[in-house]
Structures are given as C-alpha cells and as structure tokens.
Design a protein around this motif. Structure first.
Motif, short mmCIF file in Angstrom:
data_model
loop_
_atom_site.label_atom_id
_atom_site.label_comp_id
_atom_site.label_asym_id
_atom_site.label_seq_id
_atom_site.Cartn_x
_atom_site.Cartn_y
_atom_site.Cartn_z
N PHE A 690 -4.36 22.51 -13.25
CA PHE A 690 -3.73 23.42 -14.22
C PHE A 690 -4.73 24.38 -14.87
CE2 PHE A 690 -0.37 19.92 -15.02
CZ PHE A 690 0.39 20.38 -13.95
N HIS A 691 -5.72 24.82 -14.11
CA HIS A 691 -6.68 25.77 -14.66
C HIS A 691 -6.11 27.17 -14.51
CE1 HIS A 691 -10.64 23.30 -15.08
NE2 HIS A 691 -9.62 22.78 -15.73
N PHE A 692 -5.20 27.49 -15.43
CA PHE A 692 -4.53 28.79 -15.38
C PHE A 692 -5.50 29.93 -15.65
CE2 PHE A 692 -1.40 25.73 -17.34
CZ PHE A 692 -0.76 25.44 -16.15
N ASN A 693 -6.57 29.63 -16.37
CA ASN A 693 -7.53 30.70 -16.69
C ASN A 693 -8.18 31.25 -15.43
OD1 ASN A 693 -8.73 28.07 -16.55
ND2 ASN A 693 -10.64 28.91 -17.38
N THR A 694 -8.58 30.38 -14.52
CA THR A 694 -9.20 30.87 -13.29
C THR A 694 -8.14 31.44 -12.34
OG1 THR A 694 -9.12 28.60 -12.42
CG2 THR A 694 -11.19 29.33 -13.42
N ALA A 695 -6.91 30.93 -12.43
CA ALA A 695 -5.83 31.49 -11.63
C ALA A 695 -5.56 32.94 -12.04
CB ALA A 695 -4.56 30.65 -11.78
N ILE A 696 -5.50 33.16 -13.36
CA ILE A 696 -5.26 34.51 -13.86
C ILE A 696 -6.42 35.42 -13.48
CG2 ILE A 696 -5.04 35.88 -15.98
CD1 ILE A 696 -3.63 33.37 -17.20
N SER A 697 -7.64 34.89 -13.58
CA SER A 697 -8.82 35.68 -13.21
C SER A 697 -8.74 36.12 -11.75
CB SER A 697 -10.08 34.86 -13.46
OG SER A 697 -11.23 35.57 -13.09
N ALA A 698 -8.26 35.24 -10.88
CA ALA A 698 -8.14 35.58 -9.46
C ALA A 698 -7.13 36.71 -9.25
CB ALA A 698 -7.72 34.35 -8.67
N VAL A 699 -6.03 36.68 -10.00
CA VAL A 699 -5.03 37.75 -9.89
C VAL A 699 -5.61 39.07 -10.40
CG1 VAL A 699 -2.73 38.54 -10.59
CG2 VAL A 699 -3.11 36.11 -10.09
N MET A 700 -6.40 38.98 -11.46
CA MET A 700 -7.07 40.20 -11.96
C MET A 700 -7.97 40.81 -10.88
SD MET A 700 -8.13 39.11 -15.85
CE MET A 700 -6.94 39.07 -17.18
N GLU A 701 -8.69 39.95 -10.15
CA GLU A 701 -9.56 40.45 -9.07
C GLU A 701 -8.73 41.10 -7.97
OE1 GLU A 701 -12.10 37.43 -7.55
OE2 GLU A 701 -12.92 36.88 -9.52
N LEU A 702 -7.61 40.50 -7.66
CA LEU A 702 -6.74 41.08 -6.63
C LEU A 702 -6.23 42.45 -7.06
CD1 LEU A 702 -5.02 41.13 -4.07
CD2 LEU A 702 -3.32 39.70 -5.26
N PHE A 703 -5.80 42.54 -8.32
CA PHE A 703 -5.30 43.84 -8.78
C PHE A 703 -6.41 44.88 -8.79
CE2 PHE A 703 -4.52 46.98 -12.13
CZ PHE A 703 -3.38 47.57 -11.59
N ASN A 704 -7.62 44.47 -9.18
CA ASN A 704 -8.74 45.42 -9.16
C ASN A 704 -9.01 45.91 -7.75
OD1 ASN A 704 -9.12 45.25 -11.92
ND2 ASN A 704 -10.69 43.65 -11.78
N THR A 705 -8.92 45.01 -6.78
CA THR A 705 -9.09 45.42 -5.37
C THR A 705 -8.00 46.38 -4.96
OG1 THR A 705 -10.15 43.31 -4.82
CG2 THR A 705 -9.21 44.58 -3.00
N LEU A 706 -6.76 46.06 -5.31
CA LEU A 706 -5.63 46.94 -4.99
C LEU A 706 -5.80 48.31 -5.62
CD1 LEU A 706 -2.71 47.55 -4.03
CD2 LEU A 706 -1.89 46.40 -6.10
N SER A 707 -6.15 48.34 -6.88
CA SER A 707 -6.31 49.61 -7.60
C SER A 707 -7.46 50.43 -7.02
CB SER A 707 -6.54 49.31 -9.08
OG SER A 707 -6.70 50.50 -9.82
N SER A 708 -8.57 49.73 -6.74
CA SER A 708 -9.75 50.42 -6.22
C SER A 708 -9.48 51.00 -4.83
CB SER A 708 -10.93 49.46 -6.17
OG SER A 708 -12.05 50.05 -5.55
N LEU A 709 -8.89 50.21 -3.95
CA LEU A 709 -8.62 50.69 -2.59
C LEU A 709 -7.60 51.81 -2.58
CD1 LEU A 709 -8.57 47.32 -0.61
CD2 LEU A 709 -10.30 49.11 -0.50
#
Length: 834
Positions: A690-709
């Motif tokens: 239940f480490h939601f903090n690292t789960a949310i961080s992973a989604v943030m990284e995905l969105f940053n990749t999406l936005s950057s690309l």
C-alpha cells in the motif's frame, strides 16, 4: 489547441466534484449485496467518534481505505466498504452540558455534519449500511448479546477497587488514568470500592494468545503488544502459612528454583489478608496511613516500575513450606492486587526489585542459584544475580541445575500437597460498568426477593430515558432518574430496580464490523448467512493507539459470537494497517497546540481530490505524515497539468486504436514502454505494501514522459500516434482513479462518453513491452564511478566487460595498472579492480 487556449482550460474542481458526488449518491453506485458471482472483499476503516468535524487524521485514514476499496473494485472484487459512528461516550455528555443541550441532539447534529464532510471527500461508502451505536436499533442487539453471554456464564458482577473520577462521576480503565489524572478532565483520580459488571475475557486468554499466530497480516509490533498484554506465565502456585494465625498467603512464581532463597513476603496494600493482620496490631494506624498514601500515589503514577520502592512491616511472619523459615510480611508499593495473587515471595539475591527493597530495609539476602565460576555472598552482592546456575542451600535440590530444578520443585510441591503447577495471565476480566447517562443501559434488574434478574429478551431494548432527571440535567446519570430505574421484577412481579450503569463504549466498537454485514436485520444481532459471506474483514485500517484494547476486545467478541452461534470465524481482521499520524510543526495536530489544519478549508481552496492526493503522496501510510502547504499546492498543479493536457488532446485520445508494436517509432516505443512499466510499478506498490506515495510518483513520471514526448515530437517532426497517447492517458486515469476519483471520472467521461471509469478493469502490463531497449551501466574503477555506458538490454556479460575495459574514460583511471578482476553486477554496473 494553442498554448493560450490550453492555459484558459481551468480545472473547475468544485463543479466536477459536486457533479460526481451527486451522481454516486443518487445512483447508489457503491451499494453492495451478496448477489454477485465476484469474489468478496471487505475493507473497513475504524469508524469515527462524531466529535463535530473531521480532521486531517480522518482524511488520511479514510483516503487510504477508499484507495483500497476502489482498487479492489477495479480488480473485479465485490467490495463491502461501510461507514458508521461510534457515537456513545463521555465527550458527548461534556459537550451537551457545555452547550445546554441533549447529548442525542448534539450527537446526531454532528453526524449529519460529518457525513456531509465525508461525502465531500468522495469516499465510496455503501451509505445504506450506515449505523450509529447510540441508536436503540443497534444497542438492542448489544443488550441481547450481553444477556446471552450472561446465560453462558461469561458475565458476572463483583465488588472491586476502581479508578474513580469525581469530576466526570465515572469509573476509568487503567489506561484512561494518565499520571494519576483523568484523561478527559485532568482531575485527580481516586481509588474507590464499587460493584460492577465484568466480561470473562480471561476464559479466552489462551485462545486469544494462540490465535495471534494466525495473524500474519498484522504488524509484528501490534501482535507483540497484544501478546505482552495477555502476558502468559507458567510457574508454581503455593501457600505460605501465616505464623500464629489460621490464614495462608497464596503466591505464584515463575522462579520456583529460587524458593529456598525467600527472605520476606510482599503484599499489595489492597490485599484482603491485611485486615486480619491489622487486628490488635500496635502499628495499625501507621500501616493504614501508609497503605492509604500508597493507594493514592498508585493512581497518580503511570508506571509503578519507575517509582521508588517503599514498604512497611506488618509485624507478622509467614512460613516457607519448603524449608520452614519464618519470613516477615511487608506491605509494598510495587505489588499490584490486579496481577497474580496480590502477594509476592521476595528473593532479593535473584530479583533486582527485591534486592533494592532488601538493601533499603536491611533485610537478608540469600543466594541459592550460583552461576558457573561465580561466588555469591549475600551481604557482599551489589546487584541481584538473574543468571541460571546450580542450586545451593536448597535442601535435597542442592547441586541441581536451576532450569531442571524448576519442574522438580513443582513436582515436589504437588507430591507434598503444598503447591502445584499453574498458568497465569496478565490479562484481567473486562470491567464494563460506567456511571454515565450516554451509553447503552445494562439490561439487568435487581430484586430484593429474587436477586439479580436479566431483562426478558422481548422487552429489549432497554432505552435511555428522555426526561431531564432529578437534577434537571439532560445528562444526569441513570441512578438519578427514578422513572428509569423503578420497575417490576420479571420473576415475582414485585417492585425492583433496573441496573443504572451503562456499558463501556468499547463494547459497541467490539462487534460493529459484524453488524455492517446485515445492519437492517431485525430477527437477531446478525444474519449468519450474510456474516458468513462477508467476514472476516479482509483489510482493517486505523491508528496504532488502538493496538491493544479495541483490537483485543474485537477479537474476544468475535470468539464469543462464534460460540453463541452467530459467526463461523475465529478472528475478525485478516489484515491490519496502522497508519501514522499527521504532524505539523513537529507534533501531532491538535486544537490544544494550535496547529490544526481544517480539511474543509483545503477542500474549499483546492478540492477533495487534491486533499486526498496530498495525504496519500506525502508519506507511506504506516509512517507519520509531515504537513507541508507547498506539497498541497504541488499536488494541485499536477492535477491541473493533466487536466489541461487531456482537454487539449481529447480528440487524439478519443481516436486512439489498437497499438501495432512493429510500426511504432522511437518516441512511441518509449511512451508505450513507460506506460507498461508504470502499470507494473503502481500495481506492485499497492499489492505489496500500500505504498501509494511511490505509486503516485510513478504516475507523475509517466505523465512527465507523455508531456515531454508530446512537445519534443513536434520539434523533431516525429508524430506521436493517437494510440499510444490514448493508452498512456487511459492508464493514468485508471491508475489515479482510486486516489482522485472525481478528477479521473470527469476526464474519462470527456474522452469516452459511452462509458464510466467505474466500469473499467485495472490495466495489465505486458512484460515484453515494459522491457528496456537499452540500459545505463555504471563503470567503477576501484569502487568509484568513472563512466557510464548505454548498452543493448540483451547484452551478454562478455560483451559488456569488453566494452567497459575499452571505455576511454575508464582507461584513464586504469592507467596501465594490472587488472586483478572485473566484478559484474548484472544489468547495473561493472567494477574494475586494479
């Protein structure tokens, strides 16, 4: 859409959240029943006391539970997620007196307000199952359970010494006395003899202890706390004859190997034998003054072990049955009547507490267990020896190893009929009587002719009176309300008196989780078919402060309800998560410290989803969360960025089709890979801990990749196809939906008008798609990083070693030295030892 147009797309959280809350409520979206072929999952947060307003601790607790509930629904489970109110108790009375109102009115007004606050958070509760423990429709069944326990011999009445708060006019549990004062009003607590009702939890002590081994889903520290609280001890029970009086002192010891070293006896100031010892005793007045002072001081000290050891000689002696020695009897402040027999055999040579006492009062110290290669002389000892050894000066047991001697001495005592083996527990029966108004009445009647009689089941519930009492006080205790306690004996029909104590509020919270399975059932406390379907609770969530009492009592009640035929389970909660506190300015948020942040203010300024997101992102759930206003703003900006992106790309997203791996360009492959890596990471983070903090961080990284690309491909004239954009956005919305449900439901509806996000399944990752094409390998020379290589993901060790040894940067540090060995850490680094 232009940049200016994107900036004008506002994340209108107020409209969005109100829209979805209304829709979920009107459609009863989260109503659940057993009529489903899906596997059940029961998630429950400890229900709140309706104090008036929720605080950030509530937000964190309930957000954690809601993530679990929503995640499990996405995974195809039939999820039970109820909510209710632990609504009896002293705070309601105090608030009602302060505000000159009735506690029922104050309580139900608070429930209405807090229910609205919880709905504003978007929590996915089945509100059709809502319960309030102060409702007679709830405590009627509690009273019936009480009567069934009484008939089974699990309820009894006795006179005992209790902690009495004069200000609150009620008995307090030991845990409610803080440094001698009441936990509620801070007034000094006094010891008082009172008659009260008890549950025989000790009948279940061994099972409560043994079944801790079944709780693999509980934190180790909580299991340890319960194990210590139950406190099983195995040893010898025997009697010491009081010299000159036809009385015996019964003792229990876990160290029978030291019984030949007893040099005095200590008894608690409340020990019943003391009255006999004081008859015609020239020191009676002095001893009584001492015991009165000690009893008072015990109420004022939270830890007896930390107090200075004190005692007073009674002038009487008792005889050690094992060697015939006469030893003096002392009243001592460190002996507790509630534990063991209230009398302790003192062996100062082998117990540090007894050693200190003996030194203080110049009592004999007699060593009888001698460790290997050690010489012990009593009057030369500087501290007690607790090590095992060989028995000395111990009659026929002299020369025996101490561990072996324990059982031999027990066997000897049994053969001589002076003692026997015994198991004792630290756990004591649960005193449930409270002298307050706002609680569930105890359904018993006292008749002068017939004695104590249970209220007939068909006359339940025994409800709280509505009159104001003899003192014209809405909160007047029941013993001040003749209209309540004057009644008829159910047996002889003569005049009788109702029990005027109410039940400890821990009783209500000890079975509420079971009542949720059939909250409207009117035939008995529980619908066994429903209870068998839903129980046990799969995931229970709450504060570690409830690690002992609430959880222990809930376990006890579960076993009792099983034995009464209502349940088929032994334990109520399969998995337990104890979340950390919310900290601000270095301490727990509290009104008294002036460091409270009102969740309503956050919801007004940033919205419920941002408030939830921060409480989940700022720390792992089991750790304390440090309040950070900038963190809240950061969470809001993150959601706003996603909102603008989806709105500006909604046509591309809506047009997305099936991904053709063989036709993807480099940018598309990178996004496709990142999407599947994120799905894997988020899923594992939730499933494992239940480490939601690292789960949310992973989604943030995905969105940053999406936005950057998305930005870079335009500059490079390399199109990012709608299929991979759609896959990434859809994944982001479903992965985030348990955390920020309104936000994700709204964006999903704008790009997938034909469905709602609640109908979706949790995304699955493709292991091949998640694999990296290239890896970054660190090169170390003599343990220090000297270079990095980009290599194919499928490179073999030999090729990697060759590349590392020929790397220009690494060669500078090798500098012609002899290479002793090359250490390969697969897919991570190469360490060159020279």
């Amino acid at each position: 859409m232009s940049v200016n147009e994107q900036q004008e797309v506002l994340y209108d959280f107020k409209t969005i959240e109100q829209k979805w809350q209304n829709q979920w409520l009107s459609n009863a979206t989260y109503r659940v029943s057993t009529d489903s072929d899906k596997e059940k999952y029961y998630v429950l947060e400890m229900f709140p006391y309706p104090s008036g307003r929720i605080h950030m601790g509530h937000v964190r607790n309930y957000s954690i539970g809601d993530v679990v509930a929503r995640y499990k629904r996405f995974r195809g489970f039939n999820v039970l997620h109820p909510m209710g109110w632990d609504s009896f108790g002293l705070p309601a009375e105090n608030a009602a007196i302060k505000n000159n109102t009735h506690p029922a009115r104050w309580t139900y007004e608070n429930i209405d307000y807090m229910r609205n606050q919880l709905r504003q958070l978007g929590l996915s509760y089945d509100w059709d199952r809502e319960i309030a423990t102060c409702n007679p429709k709830y405590y009627k069944w509690e009273q019936q359970i009480f009567l069934e326990m009484y008939n089974k011999g699990l309820v009894y009445q006795k006179t005992t010494t209790v902690n009495w708060c004069e200000s609150c006019h009620t008995v307090l549990a030991n845990e409610q006395v803080i440094e001698g004062t009441c936990w509620r009003c801070d007034e000094l607590v006094e010891a008082r003899k009172m008659n009260g009702w008890f549950f025989k939890i000790t009948d279940y002590a061994e099972e409560l202890l043994d079944d801790l081994d079944k709780l693999s889903g509980w934190p180790d520290k909580v299991v340890t706390m319960q194990r210590n609280w139950i406190g099983k001890s195995t040893g010898l029970q025997c009697d010491f004859q009081v010299d000159g009086i036809n009385e015996k002192l019964s003792i229990f010891t876990t160290r029978p190997d030291t019984i030949f070293g007893v040099t005095f006896m200590s008894i608690a100031p409340e020990h019943p034998l003391l009255e006999t010892l004081l008859k015609d005793n020239p020191r009676e007045k002095e001893i009584r003054e001492f015991t009165a002072r000690i009893i008072t001081e015990k109420q004022q000290q939270s830890n007896v072990d930390l107090t200075e050891k004190e005692g007073i000689a009674t002038g009487h002696y008792c005889i050690n049955s094992f060697n015939g020695n006469k030893v003096p009897i002392f009243v001592a402040n460190f002996v507790l009547m509630a534990y063991g027999t209230g009398a302790v055999m003192a062996v100062p040579a082998h117990d540090q507490r007894d050693f200190e006492f003996a030194k203080k009062y110049n009592l004999a110290i007699k060593p009888v267990v001698i460790p290997d290669d050690t010489e012990l002389i009593g009057d030369q000892m500087e501290e007690a020896s607790t090590l095992p050894g060989i028995l000395s000066d111990s009659g026929t047991f002299t020369g025996t190893a101490s561990e072996a001697a324990k059982q031999q001495i027990i066997d000897f005592a049994k053969s001589k009929e002076i003692g026997d083996a015994q198991i004792t527990y630290r756990l004591r029966d649960w005193g449930i009587s409270r002298q307050r108004y706002w609680g569930a009445p105890i359904p018993m009647i006292q008749c002068d002719k017939c004695g104590v009689q249970p209220v007939p089941v068909d006359q339940l519930p025994v409800t709280l009176p509505e009159d104001r009492g003899s003192q014209q006080n809405d909160c007047a205790p029941l013993h001040q309300r003749p209209a309540f306690y004057e009644t008829i004996c159910p047996k002889c029909k003569g005049k009788a008196k109702r029990e005027t104590d109410t039940m400890d509020t821990f009783v209500e919270s000890s079975w509420y989780f079971a009542r949720y399975t059939s909250p409207r059932f009117t035939d008995s406390p529980l619908n066994k078919e429903e209870a068998s379907h839903w129980l046990p609770v799969d995931q229970y969530i709450g504060g570690v402060e409830h690690a002992i009492l609430h959880l222990l009592y809930s376990r006890f009640f579960t076993k009792v309800l099983r034995d009464l035929g209502y349940l088929d389970i032994d334990e109520p909660f399969t998995n337990l998560l104890t979340q950390g506190m919310v900290i601000k300015d270095g301490s727990k948020m509290s009104k008294s410290k002036g460091n409270v942040v009102d969740p309503s203010d956050l919801i007004t300024e940033y919205g419920a989803d941002t408030t939830r997101l921060f409480s989940l992102f700022a720390a792992p759930p089991e750790k304390d969360l440090e309040w950070n206003a900038k963190g809240v703003e950061g969470c809001f900006r993150f959601l706003s960025r996603i909102f603008r992106f989806v709105q500006s790309h909604r046509q591309d997203i809506a047009a997305g089709g099936k991904i053709q791996n063989e036709t993807l360009n480099s940018a598309e492959r990178e996004l496709h890979r990142k999407t599947h890596q994120t799905i894997k990471k988020v899923t594992n983070n939730i499933e494992q801990n239940f480490h939601f903090n690292t789960a949310i961080s992973a989604v943030m990284e995905l969105f940053n990749t999406l936005s950057s690309l998305s930005s870079n491909t335009k500059k490079k004239k390399e199109d990012l196809g709608s299929s991979v954009i759609c896959e990434a956005v859809d994944s982001i919305l479903v992965l985030l939906c348990p955390m920020v449900p309104h936000f994700c439901a709204e964006l999903w509806s704008t790009i997938h008008r034909e469905s709602t996000i609640d109908q979706e399944h949790w995304p699955k990752w493709d292991e091949d798609a998640a694999k990296e094409d290239k890896l970054t390998i660190v090169i170390q020379v003599r343990g220090k990083v000297r270079s990095k290589l980009q290599v194919p993901a499928d490179i073999d060790d030999a090729s990697l070693e060759k590349m590392a040894l020929n790397d220009e940067k690494a060669l500078k540090f090798i500098d012609g030295k002899t290479i002793k060995k090359v250490i390969m850490v697969q897919k991570k680094l190469v360490n060159i030892v020279v």
